[in-house]
Structure formats: structure tokens, C-alpha cells
Design a protein around this motif. Structure first.
Motif, PDB file in Angstrom:
ATOM      1  N   ASN A  61       1.674 -35.737 -20.205  1.00  0.00           N
ATOM      2  CA  ASN A  61       3.115 -35.920 -20.389  1.00  0.00           C
ATOM      3  C   ASN A  61       3.790 -34.749 -21.091  1.00  0.00           C
ATOM      4  N   GLY A  62       3.012 -33.723 -21.446  1.00  0.00           N
ATOM      5  CA  GLY A  62       3.595 -32.531 -22.061  1.00  0.00           C
ATOM      6  C   GLY A  62       3.825 -32.719 -23.537  1.00  0.00           C
ATOM      7  N   MET A  63       3.171 -31.910 -24.320  1.00  0.00           N
ATOM      8  CA  MET A  63       3.275 -32.022 -25.770  1.00  0.00           C
ATOM      9  C   MET A  63       4.519 -31.305 -26.292  1.00  0.00           C
ATOM     10  N   ASN A  64       5.124 -30.473 -25.451  1.00  0.00           N
ATOM     11  CA  ASN A  64       6.386 -29.827 -25.808  1.00  0.00           C
ATOM     12  C   ASN A  64       7.190 -29.658 -24.513  1.00  0.00           C
ATOM     13  N   PRO A  65       8.486 -29.350 -24.601  1.00  0.00           N
ATOM     14  CA  PRO A  65       9.329 -29.307 -23.397  1.00  0.00           C
ATOM     15  C   PRO A  65       8.988 -28.176 -22.426  1.00  0.00           C
ATOM     16  N   PHE A  66       8.174 -27.203 -22.837  1.00  0.00           N
ATOM     17  CA  PHE A  66       7.831 -26.070 -21.977  1.00  0.00           C
ATOM     18  C   PHE A  66       6.634 -26.372 -21.081  1.00  0.00           C
ATOM     19  N   ILE A  67       5.809 -27.341 -21.461  1.00  0.00           N
ATOM     20  CA  ILE A  67       4.615 -27.700 -20.698  1.00  0.00           C
ATOM     21  C   ILE A  67       5.011 -28.637 -19.557  1.00  0.00           C
ATOM     22  N   LYS A  68       4.542 -28.313 -18.350  1.00  0.00           N
ATOM     23  CA  LYS A  68       4.808 -29.161 -17.180  1.00  0.00           C
ATOM     24  C   LYS A  68       3.522 -29.297 -16.363  1.00  0.00           C
ATOM     25  N   VAL A  69       2.823 -30.411 -16.555  1.00  0.00           N
ATOM     26  CA  VAL A  69       1.596 -30.679 -15.815  1.00  0.00           C
ATOM     27  C   VAL A  69       1.971 -31.307 -14.482  1.00  0.00           C
ATOM     28  N   THR A  70       1.489 -30.708 -13.392  1.00  0.00           N
ATOM     29  CA  THR A  70       1.783 -31.244 -12.065  1.00  0.00           C
ATOM     30  C   THR A  70       0.604 -32.008 -11.474  1.00  0.00           C
ATOM     31  N   HIS A  71      -0.600 -31.706 -11.913  1.00  0.00           N
ATOM     32  CA  HIS A  71      -1.793 -32.342 -11.345  1.00  0.00           C
ATOM     33  C   HIS A  71      -2.970 -32.146 -12.305  1.00  0.00           C
ATOM     34  N   ILE A  72      -3.860 -33.127 -12.349  1.00  0.00           N
ATOM     35  CA  ILE A  72      -5.086 -33.022 -13.146  1.00  0.00           C
ATOM     36  C   ILE A  72      -6.276 -33.356 -12.264  1.00  0.00           C
ATOM     37  N   ASP A  73      -7.251 -32.452 -12.214  1.00  0.00           N
ATOM     38  CA  ASP A  73      -8.553 -32.743 -11.601  1.00  0.00           C
ATOM     39  C   ASP A  73      -9.446 -33.192 -12.746  1.00  0.00           C
ATOM     40  N   GLN A  74      -9.945 -34.421 -12.688  1.00  0.00           N
ATOM     41  CA  GLN A  74     -10.665 -34.989 -13.833  1.00  0.00           C
ATOM     42  C   GLN A  74     -11.950 -35.683 -13.398  1.00  0.00           C
ATOM     43  N   LYS A  75     -13.003 -35.456 -14.159  1.00  0.00           N
ATOM     44  CA  LYS A  75     -14.271 -36.169 -13.976  1.00  0.00           C
ATOM     45  C   LYS A  75     -14.649 -36.797 -15.310  1.00  0.00           C
ATOM     46  N   THR A  76     -15.196 -37.992 -15.253  1.00  0.00           N
ATOM     47  CA  THR A  76     -15.608 -38.717 -16.454  1.00  0.00           C
ATOM     48  C   THR A  76     -17.118 -38.889 -16.436  1.00  0.00           C
ATOM     49  N   TYR A  77     -17.734 -38.710 -17.597  1.00  0.00           N
ATOM     50  CA  TYR A  77     -19.180 -38.839 -17.747  1.00  0.00           C
ATOM     51  C   TYR A  77     -19.489 -39.808 -18.879  1.00  0.00           C
ATOM     52  N   GLU A  78     -20.531 -40.570 -18.729  1.00  0.00           N
ATOM     53  CA  GLU A  78     -20.938 -41.512 -19.769  1.00  0.00           C
ATOM     54  C   GLU A  78     -21.590 -40.805 -20.954  1.00  0.00           C
ATOM     55  N   ASN A  79     -22.342 -39.727 -20.660  1.00  0.00           N
ATOM     56  CA  ASN A  79     -23.060 -39.027 -21.730  1.00  0.00           C
ATOM     57  C   ASN A  79     -22.160 -38.005 -22.422  1.00  0.00           C
ATOM     58  N   GLU A  80     -22.463 -37.741 -23.675  1.00  0.00           N
ATOM     59  CA  GLU A  80     -21.735 -36.728 -24.438  1.00  0.00           C
ATOM     60  C   GLU A  80     -22.577 -35.466 -24.548  1.00  0.00           C
ATOM     61  N   ALA A  81     -21.918 -34.347 -24.737  1.00  0.00           N
ATOM     62  CA  ALA A  81     -22.608 -33.054 -24.855  1.00  0.00           C
ATOM     63  C   ALA A  81     -22.978 -32.748 -26.308  1.00  0.00           C
ATOM     64  N   GLY A  82     -22.414 -33.472 -27.250  1.00  0.00           N
ATOM     65  CA  GLY A  82     -22.745 -33.268 -28.657  1.00  0.00           C
ATOM     66  C   GLY A  82     -21.910 -32.224 -29.370  1.00  0.00           C
ATOM     67  N   TYR A  83     -20.658 -32.044 -28.949  1.00  0.00           N
ATOM     68  CA  TYR A  83     -19.774 -31.105 -29.638  1.00  0.00           C
ATOM     69  C   TYR A  83     -19.490 -31.597 -31.052  1.00  0.00           C
ATOM     70  N   SER A  84     -19.348 -30.660 -31.978  1.00  0.00           N
ATOM     71  CA  SER A  84     -19.085 -31.030 -33.363  1.00  0.00           C
ATOM     72  C   SER A  84     -17.614 -30.881 -33.752  1.00  0.00           C
ATOM     73  N   LYS A  85     -16.846 -30.154 -32.936  1.00  0.00           N
ATOM     74  CA  LYS A  85     -15.415 -29.930 -33.204  1.00  0.00           C
ATOM     75  C   LYS A  85     -14.704 -29.631 -31.891  1.00  0.00           C
ATOM     76  N   PHE A  86     -13.395 -29.448 -31.951  1.00  0.00           N
ATOM     77  CA  PHE A  86     -12.618 -29.065 -30.773  1.00  0.00           C
ATOM     78  C   PHE A  86     -12.175 -27.617 -30.953  1.00  0.00           C
ATOM     79  N   SER A  87     -12.480 -26.764 -29.975  1.00  0.00           N
ATOM     80  CA  SER A  87     -12.164 -25.348 -30.120  1.00  0.00           C
ATOM     81  C   SER A  87     -11.344 -24.826 -28.943  1.00  0.00           C
ATOM     82  N   VAL A  88     -10.577 -23.768 -29.227  1.00  0.00           N
ATOM     83  CA  VAL A  88      -9.820 -23.061 -28.207  1.00  0.00           C
ATOM     84  C   VAL A  88     -10.645 -21.835 -27.830  1.00  0.00           C
ATOM     85  N   ARG A  89     -10.930 -21.711 -26.556  1.00  0.00           N
ATOM     86  CA  ARG A  89     -11.744 -20.567 -26.079  1.00  0.00           C
ATOM     87  C   ARG A  89     -10.860 -19.497 -25.478  1.00  0.00           C
TER      88      ARG A  89
END
Length: 89
Positions: A61-89
Motif C-alpha cells: 500500500n506504499g509507506m510514503n506517497p512516492f512509492i507505487k507498487v503495481t505488482h508483487i511476485d511472492q512465494k511463501t515457505y514454511e521453513n525459516e532461514a534463521g536471519y537474526s535481523k533485517f538488513s538493507v543490501r
């Protein structure tokens, strides 16, 4: 639970990745987000099913007025990868 998603639209150069990180910290989501060369933004996130749904909905839904998402390709998995934090790459 883990989600891998690619966001299409006006998602680069508009603060999408930093908005994603801010929301991830707020919802206790771990993983990463990065820009792709084709103009999309890719992310992998893990956490509770409820918080992941809140996270994706907020980004869609856009976190600010400049962001406009038109489509999302998404896959869901039951298992986790074990990340310890959220990072920007």
C-alpha cells in the motif's frame, strides 16, 4: 514462516528499502531487502504469519506517497532461514 517477494512499480529511489526496514523492525521481521538492476525491489522476510501479512500489506500500500507498487511476485515457505535481523543490501 518465510516470504520471498519481488515488488514491481515505482519502488526504487523513493525510500522503499528504508521504509521496509523500519516496518520490519516495528513488526519483529527478520531478513533482507535489495534493489535489482531491472528496477524491482527484492526481499526475503521471516517471522510470524500475522506479522508477515501486516508487513507485506504495508509495503504493497506504499509507506510514503512516492512509492507505487503495481505488482508483487511472492512465494511463501514454511521453513525459516534463521536471519537474526533485517538488513538493507
Amino acid at each position: 514462516m518465510r516470504i520471498h517477494a519481488i515488488f514491481h512499480g515505482r519502488v526504487q529511489g523513493v525510500g522503499f528499502r528504508y521504509s521496509a526496514k523500519q516496518k520490519a523492525v516495528e513488526l519483529d521481521i527478520r531478513g533482507w531487502v535489495k534493489n535489482n538492476e531491472d528496477g524491482t525491489v527484492e526481499l526475503e522476510a521471516e517471522g510470524s504469519e500475522t506479522n508477515l501479512q501486516r508487513f507485506i500489506n504495508a509495503l504493497e500500500n506504499g509507506m510514503n506517497p512516492f512509492i507505487k507498487v503495481t505488482h508483487i511476485d511472492q512465494k511463501t515457505y514454511e521453513n525459516e532461514a534463521g536471519y537474526s535481523k533485517f538488513s538493507v543490501r
